[in-house]
Design an enzyme around this catalytic site. Structure first.
Site, PDB file in Angstrom:
ATOM      1  N   HIS A  39       1.065  32.198  55.082  1.00  0.00           N
ATOM      2  CA  HIS A  39       0.437  33.298  55.807  1.00  0.00           C
ATOM      3  C   HIS A  39      -0.496  32.723  56.862  1.00  0.00           C
ATOM      4  CE1 HIS A  39      -2.970  32.331  53.251  1.00  0.00           C
ATOM      5  NE2 HIS A  39      -2.285  32.638  52.158  1.00  0.00           N
TER       6      HIS A  39
ATOM      7  N   HIS B 276      -2.639  29.625  56.005  1.00  0.00           N
ATOM      8  CA  HIS B 276      -1.943  28.345  56.139  1.00  0.00           C
ATOM      9  C   HIS B 276      -1.783  27.966  57.625  1.00  0.00           C
ATOM     10  CE1 HIS B 276      -0.356  29.866  52.186  1.00  0.00           C
ATOM     11  NE2 HIS B 276      -0.711  28.639  51.830  1.00  0.00           N
TER      12      HIS B 276
ATOM     13  N   GLU C  82     -11.081  26.872  52.638  1.00  0.00           N
ATOM     14  CA  GLU C  82     -12.275  27.078  51.830  1.00  0.00           C
ATOM     15  C   GLU C  82     -12.143  28.231  50.846  1.00  0.00           C
ATOM     16  OE1 GLU C  82     -15.593  27.498  54.493  1.00  0.00           O
ATOM     17  OE2 GLU C  82     -15.914  25.327  54.576  1.00  0.00           O
ATOM     18  N   LYS C  83     -11.100  29.054  50.969  1.00  0.00           N
ATOM     19  CA  LYS C  83     -10.948  30.149  50.007  1.00  0.00           C
ATOM     20  C   LYS C  83     -10.872  29.614  48.582  1.00  0.00           C
ATOM     21  CE  LYS C  83      -7.105  32.155  48.908  1.00  0.00           C
ATOM     22  NZ  LYS C  83      -7.167  32.182  47.413  1.00  0.00           N
TER      23      LYS C  83
ATOM     24  N   SER D 196      -1.559  34.370  49.100  1.00  0.00           N
ATOM     25  CA  SER D 196      -0.155  34.665  48.817  1.00  0.00           C
ATOM     26  C   SER D 196      -0.018  35.777  47.793  1.00  0.00           C
ATOM     27  CB  SER D 196       0.541  33.397  48.310  1.00  0.00           C
ATOM     28  OG  SER D 196       0.475  32.366  49.275  1.00  0.00           O
ATOM     29  N   ARG D 197      -1.032  35.963  46.963  1.00  0.00           N
ATOM     30  CA  ARG D 197      -0.963  36.985  45.928  1.00  0.00           C
ATOM     31  C   ARG D 197      -1.313  38.378  46.438  1.00  0.00           C
ATOM     32  NH1 ARG D 197      -2.411  32.340  42.824  1.00  0.00           N
ATOM     33  NH2 ARG D 197      -0.976  32.072  41.079  1.00  0.00           N
TER      34      ARG D 197
END
Length: 274
Positions: free
Chosen positions: A31, A34, A146-147, A184-185
């Site tokens: 996404h 990235h 950093e997430k 991604s979730r």
């Protein structure tokens, strides 16, 4: 863009790359977060590598390894758009040729708190595959968002402790217009859950805004936005995730379940200093 699936193919592709080489390690389902990592690598390096590998070691027995999204065609298109030189997308047998490895990287005490307390063994699996991929890609710099702040912190510690000759670079979290961190979730969220999920970033921003008033004010302001969610943890720590600071730089982290989807997020802030 070169696509390689074996270690020998990767070594051949890597041998043709001179100068500064950046790598972005992914599990696919790519996404804009990235893309930001890749764009940073492209701006700072002579060559960019990417990997796509859904690592079974980091999923617990009740977690979503089988359900994790596989979107290879879309992933490859994004990598091409970002100017990636080569992508390594191995099968599990290529990374773990003898099955589950008997020797793994131990994440230590930091790997047992926060995410580690809710996902036992998760960070051992993460660090094991990251070390393998850093060795295989021989990158100059590896870029991480950093997430996943605890993961980033542990990878930095591993690289320092084990003398891995790769610099670890952090890329700021990319967010939706309403503040939700890209993940991604997120695609698992229903429309109503998607709306509720934005409370995570609202809580973090409210906590950060309350930073000058001190620790209790930070946590209180954040909690006020989380009543409608199933919260695993809300924690305020120093940037190294070791202690709760009374003053100075800090990190506010949250994990919660929204419907059937578990999300994490964090922000940096300053506590007790106007």
């Amino acid at each position: 863009m070169i696509e390689v699936t074996t270690r020998s193919e990767l070594a051949k592709a890597r041998a043709g790359m001179a100068g500064r080489v950046g790598v972005v390690l992914t599990m696919g389902a790519l996404h804009a977060g990235h893309a930001a990592n890749l764009a940073t690598a492209r701006a700072e390096c002579d060559h960019v590598l990417a990997t796509i590998f859904v690592n079974p070691l980091q999923f617990g027995p009740t977690e979503d390894f089988g359900r994790y999204p596989r979107t290879l065609d879309a992933d490859l298109a994004l990598l091409r758009e970002q100017g990636v030189d080569a992508v390594f997308r191995p099968a599990a047998e290529e990374i773990y040729p003898t099955g589950e490895p008997e020797v793994r990287v131990a994440s230590g005490p930091l790997g047992t708190v926060l995410e580690g307390a809710h996902r036992p063994g998760h960070f051992d699996g993460v660090l094991t595959v990251v070390l393998k991929l850093l060795n295989l890609t021989a990158a100059t710099v590896a870029y991480f968002g950093e997430k996943d702040y605890q993961q980033l912190t542990l990878i930095r510690a591993m690289v320092a402790d084990l003398n891995v000759p790769t610099t670890i670079a952090a890329v700021p979290t990319v967010r939706e217009p309403d503040g939700l961190a890209l993940s991604s979730r997120n695609r698992y969220l229903s429309a109503s859950d998607r709306s509720r999920a934005s409370a995570l970033s609202r809580a973090l921003y409210a906590g950060a805004a309350a930073g000058p008033a001190g620790t209790d004010a930070v946590l209180g302001a954040a909690r006020a936005h989380l009543d409608d969610l199933d919260v695993d943890y809300l924690a305020l720590t120093d940037p190294a995730l070791r202690t709760a600071p009374e003053r100075g730089p800090a990190r506010l982290l949250v994990a919660a379940r929204v419907g059937g989807t578990r999300l994490i997020d964090n922000v940096g802030l300053t506590v007790g200093v106007a």
